[in-house]
Enzyme design. Structure first.
Site, PDB file in Angstrom:
ATOM      1  N   GLY A  10      42.415  30.983  47.018  1.00 27.09           N
ATOM      2  CA  GLY A  10      41.655  31.838  47.198  1.00 27.09           C
ATOM      3  C   GLY A  10      40.166  32.122  46.727  1.00 27.09           C
ATOM      4  N   ILE A  12      38.290  33.502  43.747  1.00 30.76           N
ATOM      5  CA  ILE A  12      37.970  33.125  42.556  1.00 30.76           C
ATOM      6  C   ILE A  12      38.881  31.573  42.538  1.00 30.76           C
ATOM      7  CG2 ILE A  12      37.688  33.407  40.353  1.00 30.76           C
ATOM      8  CD1 ILE A  12      37.806  36.408  41.294  1.00 30.76           C
ATOM      9  N   SER A  34      49.006  33.744  51.565  1.00 33.19           N
ATOM     10  CA  SER A  34      48.970  34.953  52.116  1.00 33.19           C
ATOM     11  C   SER A  34      47.776  35.609  52.539  1.00 33.19           C
ATOM     12  CB  SER A  34      49.761  35.993  51.126  1.00 33.19           C
ATOM     13  OG  SER A  34      49.145  36.100  50.122  1.00 33.19           O
ATOM     14  N   LEU A  59      54.915  32.322  44.394  1.00 33.64           N
ATOM     15  CA  LEU A  59      55.445  32.286  42.949  1.00 33.64           C
ATOM     16  C   LEU A  59      56.404  33.524  42.295  1.00 33.64           C
ATOM     17  CD1 LEU A  59      52.240  30.841  41.908  1.00 33.64           C
ATOM     18  CD2 LEU A  59      54.179  29.356  41.814  1.00 33.64           C
ATOM     19  N   SER A 125      40.850  42.140  34.731  1.00 35.51           N
ATOM     20  CA  SER A 125      39.711  42.944  35.244  1.00 35.51           C
ATOM     21  C   SER A 125      39.190  44.189  34.304  1.00 35.51           C
ATOM     22  CB  SER A 125      40.329  43.523  36.502  1.00 35.51           C
ATOM     23  OG  SER A 125      39.429  44.497  37.008  1.00 35.51           O
ATOM     24  N   THR A 127      38.796  46.733  35.149  1.00 36.15           N
ATOM     25  CA  THR A 127      39.397  48.073  35.623  1.00 36.15           C
ATOM     26  C   THR A 127      40.248  48.445  34.409  1.00 36.15           C
ATOM     27  OG1 THR A 127      40.640  49.067  37.195  1.00 36.15           O
ATOM     28  CG2 THR A 127      41.424  46.956  36.655  1.00 36.15           C
ATOM     29  N   TYR A 150      47.607  48.584  41.087  1.00 33.32           N
ATOM     30  CA  TYR A 150      46.569  47.182  40.749  1.00 33.32           C
ATOM     31  C   TYR A 150      46.178  47.143  39.337  1.00 33.32           C
ATOM     32  CZ  TYR A 150      42.695  44.304  40.472  1.00 33.32           C
ATOM     33  OH  TYR A 150      41.799  43.274  40.286  1.00 33.32           O
ATOM     34  N   LYS A 154      47.460  44.737  35.794  1.00 38.55           N
ATOM     35  CA  LYS A 154      46.508  43.873  35.026  1.00 38.55           C
ATOM     36  C   LYS A 154      46.722  44.401  33.534  1.00 38.55           C
ATOM     37  CE  LYS A 154      44.297  41.611  38.097  1.00 38.55           C
ATOM     38  NZ  LYS A 154      44.531  40.284  38.366  1.00 38.55           N
ATOM     39  N   PHE A 178      34.144  41.261  35.821  1.00 36.43           N
ATOM     40  CA  PHE A 178      33.410  42.288  36.367  1.00 36.43           C
ATOM     41  C   PHE A 178      33.487  42.406  37.825  1.00 36.43           C
ATOM     42  CE2 PHE A 178      32.241  45.216  32.704  1.00 36.43           C
ATOM     43  CZ  PHE A 178      33.102  44.451  31.979  1.00 36.43           C
ATOM     44  N   ARG A 231      27.482  48.796  38.961  1.00 34.74           N
ATOM     45  CA  ARG A 231      28.595  47.947  38.600  1.00 34.74           C
ATOM     46  C   ARG A 231      27.662  46.380  38.157  1.00 34.74           C
ATOM     47  NH1 ARG A 231      31.020  51.497  39.717  1.00 34.74           N
ATOM     48  NH2 ARG A 231      32.959  51.733  41.045  1.00 34.74           N
TER      49      ARG A 231
HETATM   50  C1  UD1 Z   1      37.496  47.177  42.567  1.00 34.47           C
HETATM   51  C2  UD1 Z   1      38.413  47.484  41.331  1.00 34.47           C
HETATM   52  C3  UD1 Z   1      38.411  46.014  40.379  1.00 34.47           C
HETATM   53  C4  UD1 Z   1      38.586  44.723  41.412  1.00 34.47           C
HETATM   54  C5  UD1 Z   1      37.812  45.112  42.575  1.00 34.47           C
HETATM   55  C6  UD1 Z   1      37.688  43.778  43.378  1.00 34.47           C
HETATM   56  C7  UD1 Z   1      38.762  49.528  40.222  1.00 34.47           C
HETATM   57  C8  UD1 Z   1      38.090  50.746  39.564  1.00 34.47           C
HETATM   58  N1  UD1 Z   1      37.953  48.421  40.349  1.00 34.47           N
HETATM   59  O1  UD1 Z   1      36.106  47.365  42.081  1.00 34.47           O
HETATM   60  O2  UD1 Z   1      39.204  46.295  39.405  1.00 34.47           O
HETATM   61  O3  UD1 Z   1      38.821  43.980  40.520  1.00 34.47           O
HETATM   62  O4  UD1 Z   1      37.646  46.170  43.282  1.00 34.47           O
HETATM   63  O5  UD1 Z   1      38.892  43.944  44.002  1.00 34.47           O
HETATM   64  O6  UD1 Z   1      39.734  49.913  40.795  1.00 34.47           O
HETATM   65  N2  UD1 Z   1      30.824  50.578  47.807  1.00 34.47           N
HETATM   66  C9  UD1 Z   1      30.302  51.532  48.868  1.00 34.47           C
HETATM   67  N3  UD1 Z   1      30.481  51.098  50.355  1.00 34.47           N
HETATM   68  C10 UD1 Z   1      31.602  50.114  50.658  1.00 34.47           C
HETATM   69  C11 UD1 Z   1      32.222  49.508  49.779  1.00 34.47           C
HETATM   70  C12 UD1 Z   1      31.745  49.767  48.259  1.00 34.47           C
HETATM   71  O7  UD1 Z   1      29.390  52.045  48.649  1.00 34.47           O
HETATM   72  O8  UD1 Z   1      31.876  50.015  51.650  1.00 34.47           O
HETATM   73  C13 UD1 Z   1      30.646  50.645  46.475  1.00 34.47           C
HETATM   74  C14 UD1 Z   1      31.594  51.508  45.722  1.00 34.47           C
HETATM   75  O9  UD1 Z   1      31.759  52.827  45.801  1.00 34.47           O
HETATM   76  C15 UD1 Z   1      31.453  50.714  44.335  1.00 34.47           C
HETATM   77  C16 UD1 Z   1      30.600  49.590  44.558  1.00 34.47           C
HETATM   78  O10 UD1 Z   1      30.555  49.641  45.789  1.00 34.47           O
HETATM   79  O11 UD1 Z   1      30.447  51.654  43.681  1.00 34.47           O
HETATM   80  C17 UD1 Z   1      31.603  48.249  44.497  1.00 34.47           C
HETATM   81  O12 UD1 Z   1      32.804  48.742  45.035  1.00 34.47           O
HETATM   82  P1  UD1 Z   1      33.931  47.372  45.212  1.00 34.47           P
HETATM   83  O13 UD1 Z   1      33.231  46.196  45.801  1.00 34.47           O
HETATM   84  O14 UD1 Z   1      34.911  47.919  46.049  1.00 34.47           O
HETATM   85  O15 UD1 Z   1      34.381  47.034  43.663  1.00 34.47           O
HETATM   86  P2  UD1 Z   1      34.902  48.170  42.809  1.00 34.47           P
HETATM   87  O16 UD1 Z   1      35.326  49.545  43.105  1.00 34.47           O
HETATM   88  O17 UD1 Z   1      33.849  48.264  41.391  1.00 34.47           O
END
Ligand code: UD1
Length: 337
Positions: A10, A12, A34, A59, A125, A127, A150, A154, A178, A231
Site C-alpha cells: 500500500g 505508506i 485489496s 491477515l 492516527s 484522528t 475507522y 485505531k 498526521f 492539517r
Molecule cells: C482523514 C482522517 C484521518 C485519516 C486520513 C487519511 C479524520 C478526522 N481524519 O483525514 O484519520 O488518516 O483521512 O485517510 O477522520 N478536503 C477538501 N476537498 C476534498 C477532500 C478534502 O476540501 O475533496 C479537505 C478536508 O475538508 C480537510 C482536508 O482537505 O480539511 C484534508 O482532508 P483529507 O485528506 O480527507 O484528510 P483528513 O480528513 O484530515
C-alpha cells in the site's frame, strides 16, 4: 534481520518497505492486494535493487496469518499497515471495519506471541485526538470519543496494545500519523486510491490531470485565517523513515515503556487553500476548484507538537510542503503515462 510489513504494497507500506531495505533490513510483505497490486514489488525492486519477499494473505483470516509466521521463521518485528482506512465507508460498514482492522491486529499479536516475535509498530492516527483543545497537540493530550468506526479501531488497537504489552514480551510503538501525502522521488510508488478519492491530495492531482472536473473545497467559514480547515501534511518518505527509526528503537531496546506513542507530523499546519497555492506554484498547473459546504465530521484544525518525537526518536520531518505537492503531481503524471 527480517521485518514483516503488513499492507506493505500500500501507500505508506510500500514507502516504508523501501526505507527498511535501504537501511539494510530484509522485508517480507503480507498483503491481500485489496487496495494495491503486485507491480509495486517490481517498483520497490527498481528503487532499492532488492525484491522484498511477498505473501498474498488476508491477515484477518487466522489460518492465512499463521501461514505467514510459519513460512518466515526469521521475522524479528512487525509493522502493521494492513487496515481499511476510509472514514465515510467505516460509518456505513462498521462491522466490516471492526472485523478487518481488529481481526488483523489480534491475529498478528497472537502469532507474534506464539513465535517469540517481540517488536511491533502500529500505524495509528492523529484522528485519536478528535478536535484538539489546544495546539500544537502533544502525545499526552486526551484521546477523545471516536467519530467514526475507522478512528475507533485505531483507538481500540492502542488500548489493546497497552494491556498486551503489559502481560507479554511484546514491546510496541504506535505512530500517530498526521496527513501523509507526496510520493517517492522516483515517481515509481505513490498513493493509488480505488475509485473517487476521499483525501485531498489524490483529489487535487486527479483534478489537475483532468480525471475529475473540479476540486470542492469543503467549507470556507471555519474559524481559521482563510476560513478553510488546517492539517499537518507530512511527506510519506519522512513518515516511512520514522518507521525505520521506531523499529530500530525497539530492536536496540531503547524504548522507555513497553508501549510508546509518537506524533509523526511536521509541526506546521496548512489550510486547504495553502495546499492549492503550493500545488499551483510548484507544478504550474491551474487547478479548477470552488467552495462547497463543510464536510460532516471534519475537525477544524490540527497540527502536531513534534518535540517528543524529535527528542526521543531523534526523528524530524525534512521535506517542505512544496516538495510534497510536487512529488504527488509527478506520481500522478507517471501513472497517467
Ligand atoms: C482523514 C482522517 C484521518 C485519516 C486520513 C487519511 C479524520 C478526522 N481524519 O483525514 O484519520 O488518516 O483521512 O485517510 O477522520 N478536503 C477538501 N476537498 C476534498 C477532500 C478534502 O476540501 O475533496 C479537505 C478536508 O475538508 C480537510 C482536508 O482537505 O480539511 C484534508 O482532508 P483529507 O485528506 O480527507 O484528510 P483528513 O480528513 O484530515
Amino acid at each position: 534481520m527480517r521485518i514483516l510489513t503488513t499492507g506493505g504494497t500500500g501507500f505508506i507500506g510500500s514507502h516504508t518497505t523501501v526505507e527498511l531495505q535501504n537501511a539494510g533490513f530484509d522485508v517480507v510483505i503480507a498483503d491481500n492486494l485489496s487496495n494495491s497490486n503486485e507491480q509495486v514489488l517490481d517498483r520497490i525492486e527498481k528503487i532499492t535493487g532488492k525484491r522484498p519477499a511477498f505473501i498474498k494473505a488476508d491477515l484477518s483470516c487466522p489460518k492465512e496469518c499463521k501461514q505467514v509466521f510459519d513460512t518466515y521463521k526469521d521475522i524479528e518485528g512487525v509493522i502493521n499497515f494492513a487496515a481499511y482506512k476510509a472514514v465515510g465507508e467505516s460509518v456505513e460498514k462498521p462491522i466490516m471495519y471492526y472485523q478487518n482492522n481488529l481481526g488483523i491486529f489480534l491475529n498478528l499479536v497472537e502469532n507474534m506471541k506464539n513465535n517469540g516475535v517481540k517488536y511491533f509498530v502500529q500505524s495509528s492516527s492523529c484522528t485519536v485526538y478528535g478536535e484538539p483543545d489546544s495546539l500544537p497537540i502533544k502525545e499526552t493530550s486526551p484521546v477523545k470519543k471516536a467519530t467514526s468506526p475507522y478512528g475507533h479501531t485505531k483507538q481500540i488497537v492502542e488500548e489493546m496494545l497497552s494491556f498486551i504489552t503489559a502481560s507479554t514480551d511484546i514491546k510496541a510503538i504506535a505512530l500517530r500519523y498526521f496527513n501523509p501525502i507526496g510520493a517517492h522521488e522516483s515517481a515509481l510508488i505513490g498513493e493509488l486510491p480505488n475509485g473517487v478519492p476521499n483525501n485531498l491530495l489524490p483529489f487535487v492531482t486527479q483534478t489537475a490531470a483532468g480525471i475529475r472536473k473540479e476540486l470542492k473545497v469543503f467549507g470556507n467559514d471555519y474559524p481559521t485565517p482563510d476560513g478553510t480547515c488546517i492539517r499537518d501534511y507530512i511527506h510519506v518518505v519522512d513518515l516511512a523513515k520514522a518507521h525505520v527509526v521506531a523499529v530500530k528503537r525497539l530492536l536496540e531496546n531503547k524504548n522507555k515503556e513497553n508501549l510508546e506513542f509518537f506524533n509523526i507530523g511536521t509541526g506546521k499546519g496548512f489550510s486547504v487553500l495553502e495546499i492549492i497555492n503550493s500545488f499551483e506554484k510548484t507544478t504550474g498547473v491551474k487547478l479548477p476548484w470552488s467552495f462547497a459546504p463543510r464536510r460532516e465530521g471534519d475537525i477544524i484544525q490540527i497540527w502536531a507538537d513534534t518535540k517528543y518525537a524529535e527528542e526521543e526518536l531523534g526523528w524530524k520531518a525534512q521535506e517542505t510542503l512544496d516538495t510534497m505537492t510536487l512529488s504527488s503531481w509527478k506520481w500522478q503524471q507517471a501513472l497517467d503515462k
